[in-house]
Design a protein around this motif. Sequence first.
Motif, PDB file in Angstrom:
ATOM      1  N   ARG A 247       0.909  -1.278  -0.044  1.00 16.31           N
ATOM      2  CA  ARG A 247       0.052   0.019  -0.053  1.00 16.31           C
ATOM      3  C   ARG A 247       1.104   1.165   0.208  1.00 16.31           C
ATOM      4  N   LEU A 248       0.284   2.191  -0.642  1.00 17.00           N
ATOM      5  CA  LEU A 248       1.128   3.572  -0.822  1.00 17.00           C
ATOM      6  C   LEU A 248       0.609   4.461   0.621  1.00 17.00           C
ATOM      7  N   ALA A 249       1.654   4.798   1.421  1.00 17.44           N
ATOM      8  CA  ALA A 249       1.138   5.462   2.537  1.00 17.44           C
ATOM      9  C   ALA A 249       2.392   6.514   2.747  1.00 17.44           C
ATOM     10  N   SER A 250       1.818   7.343   3.733  1.00 21.26           N
ATOM     11  CA  SER A 250       2.591   8.563   4.294  1.00 21.26           C
ATOM     12  C   SER A 250       2.693   8.600   5.708  1.00 21.26           C
ATOM     13  N   ARG A 251       3.387   7.639   6.487  1.00 20.48           N
ATOM     14  CA  ARG A 251       3.404   7.745   7.954  1.00 20.48           C
ATOM     15  C   ARG A 251       4.648   7.830   8.815  1.00 20.48           C
ATOM     16  N   LEU A 252       5.888   7.824   8.005  1.00 17.77           N
ATOM     17  CA  LEU A 252       7.093   8.004   8.685  1.00 17.77           C
ATOM     18  C   LEU A 252       7.467   9.556   8.773  1.00 17.77           C
ATOM     19  N   ASP A 253       6.644  10.314   9.280  1.00 13.20           N
ATOM     20  CA  ASP A 253       7.003  11.978   9.649  1.00 13.20           C
ATOM     21  C   ASP A 253       6.331  12.161  10.814  1.00 13.20           C
ATOM     22  N   ASP A 254       6.172  13.478  11.043  1.00 10.76           N
ATOM     23  CA  ASP A 254       5.475  13.985  12.286  1.00 10.76           C
ATOM     24  C   ASP A 254       4.095  14.666  11.765  1.00 10.76           C
ATOM     25  N   VAL A 255       3.499  14.448  10.737  1.00 11.78           N
ATOM     26  CA  VAL A 255       2.316  15.042  10.282  1.00 11.78           C
ATOM     27  C   VAL A 255       1.339  13.751  10.491  1.00 11.78           C
ATOM     28  N   ASP A 256       0.337  13.647  11.324  1.00  5.87           N
ATOM     29  CA  ASP A 256      -0.734  12.912  11.396  1.00  5.87           C
ATOM     30  C   ASP A 256      -1.630  13.414  10.706  1.00  5.87           C
ATOM     31  N   GLY A 257      -2.700  12.681  10.409  1.00  4.18           N
ATOM     32  CA  GLY A 257      -4.158  13.226   9.872  1.00  4.18           C
ATOM     33  C   GLY A 257      -3.731  14.204   8.583  1.00  4.18           C
ATOM     34  N   LYS A 258      -3.261  13.500   7.476  1.00  4.64           N
ATOM     35  CA  LYS A 258      -2.960  14.341   6.106  1.00  4.64           C
ATOM     36  C   LYS A 258      -4.296  14.781   5.591  1.00  4.64           C
ATOM     37  N   ARG A 259      -5.309  13.928   5.640  1.00  3.53           N
ATOM     38  CA  ARG A 259      -6.367  14.107   4.984  1.00  3.53           C
ATOM     39  C   ARG A 259      -6.799  15.605   5.257  1.00  3.53           C
ATOM     40  N   ARG A 260      -6.929  15.884   6.651  1.00  5.16           N
ATOM     41  CA  ARG A 260      -7.268  17.046   6.856  1.00  5.16           C
ATOM     42  C   ARG A 260      -6.276  18.371   6.641  1.00  5.16           C
ATOM     43  N   ARG A 261      -4.978  17.844   6.908  1.00  6.79           N
ATOM     44  CA  ARG A 261      -3.888  19.033   6.712  1.00  6.79           C
ATOM     45  C   ARG A 261      -3.424  19.324   5.317  1.00  6.79           C
ATOM     46  N   LEU A 262      -3.194  18.305   4.689  1.00  7.51           N
ATOM     47  CA  LEU A 262      -2.589  18.282   3.295  1.00  7.51           C
ATOM     48  C   LEU A 262      -3.501  18.158   2.080  1.00  7.51           C
ATOM     49  N   HIS A 263      -3.699  19.308   1.412  1.00  9.82           N
ATOM     50  CA  HIS A 263      -4.581  19.433   0.368  1.00  9.82           C
ATOM     51  C   HIS A 263      -3.803  19.792  -1.065  1.00  9.82           C
ATOM     52  N   TYR A 264      -4.113  18.764  -2.111  1.00  8.42           N
ATOM     53  CA  TYR A 264      -3.224  19.129  -3.290  1.00  8.42           C
ATOM     54  C   TYR A 264      -4.403  19.801  -4.338  1.00  8.42           C
ATOM     55  N   PRO A 265      -3.879  20.671  -5.207  1.00 10.50           N
ATOM     56  CA  PRO A 265      -4.877  21.130  -6.254  1.00 10.50           C
ATOM     57  C   PRO A 265      -5.255  20.034  -7.437  1.00 10.50           C
ATOM     58  N   ALA A 266      -6.324  20.250  -7.896  1.00  5.25           N
ATOM     59  CA  ALA A 266      -6.851  19.267  -9.000  1.00  5.25           C
ATOM     60  C   ALA A 266      -6.138  19.598 -10.335  1.00  5.25           C
ATOM     61  N   MET A 267      -6.120  18.644 -11.077  1.00  2.00           N
ATOM     62  CA  MET A 267      -5.503  18.668 -12.286  1.00  2.00           C
ATOM     63  C   MET A 267      -6.667  18.284 -13.115  1.00  2.00           C
ATOM     64  N   ARG A 268      -7.034  19.125 -14.507  1.00  2.00           N
ATOM     65  CA  ARG A 268      -7.905  18.540 -15.219  1.00  2.00           C
ATOM     66  C   ARG A 268      -7.371  17.728 -16.601  1.00  2.00           C
ATOM     67  N   VAL A 269      -7.969  16.529 -16.672  1.00  3.01           N
ATOM     68  CA  VAL A 269      -7.642  15.582 -17.541  1.00  3.01           C
ATOM     69  C   VAL A 269      -8.720  15.272 -18.519  1.00  3.01           C
ATOM     70  N   ASP A 270      -8.648  15.700 -19.848  1.00  5.10           N
ATOM     71  CA  ASP A 270      -9.744  15.645 -20.638  1.00  5.10           C
ATOM     72  C   ASP A 270     -11.084  16.237 -20.123  1.00  5.10           C
ATOM     73  N   GLY A 271     -10.885  17.232 -19.320  1.00  8.58           N
ATOM     74  CA  GLY A 271     -12.115  17.944 -18.543  1.00  8.58           C
ATOM     75  C   GLY A 271     -12.478  17.203 -17.348  1.00  8.58           C
TER      76      GLY A 271
END
Length: 290
Positions: A247-271
């Motif tokens: 599984r791809l995950a991100s846990r070896l750091d000091d930021v728990d709860g990335k769903r709330r804290r980390l937000h990526y911009p959307a990219m549009r692919v074929d609309g």
Amino acid sequence: MASFDGEGLRMRVVVTDAEVTLADVLSLRLAVDRPLKPGMELVLRHRATGVERRIALGAAGAEVCDAALAVSLSPLTLTSGRWDAYLGDEEGRTRIRSVDPGFSLDHLDTYALSRRTLAYRAYRTRNGFLALKICTAEPAAEVRAVWFREGRFEVTGLLAYTGLDDDDSRHEATLSLHRSGPAQSHDRPGGDTGEGAAETTVAAVATVQGVRFHAAVSLVDVVAADPQGAGTWKPSLEVEGVPAPLRLASRLDDVDGKRRRLHYPAMRVDGVPVRPCYTADDELRIEVGV
């Protein structure tokens, strides 16, 4: 010893250095305002259940301003979760304060190179106290960077808890994106069988050298694989020499709860809007058309 949770021991205790070693030994340097006396204990208390483990400490001597402790964690049969640390005796106990974060990011990487069943981490709580975080150490692909560029989803990271060597050897690998949906049938109205789920998969060759990986998947192919459906795609990495997909995950750091804290911009692919995101337990997902 008193079993209540709180003060009672009139002693100032501060951790100046905390680390869980590669051998799962909790190593502490304590600054104290008076010597540790016979009968004192280090108490670890599970935050959710209140279960405790007590470790007797030896007398530190008459002229002590700081003390070093080393506690092997494996024999204590600690379970997953958060464990708060106290120092106590027959008078009561006091929660141990800390001025040390308890880990470095480089140390977490090194710690994750060994195959383990449990991962132990010392850390400083938000209120400045010493605690342990314990979690199941399943092999995983630890995400370090994610990009959406030139119509591709790209990801790099570290293979954690697999036992593979951190060297220059190359391993065959495949990155796959999976999307589950209702199984289809022409025998029922709407085509939904109501049983099981049809899975759509898009895969691409990945590069793994030692324990470092890089992979890229065409987002055009992802959108084209299910042009009518909006949903979430789950990535996994299959690596030669590792028995199960990672599984791809991100846990070896000091930021728990990335769903709330980390937000990526959307990219549009074929609309169609496409963006990476994280689950509540910090696993990576790709949202398409959401």
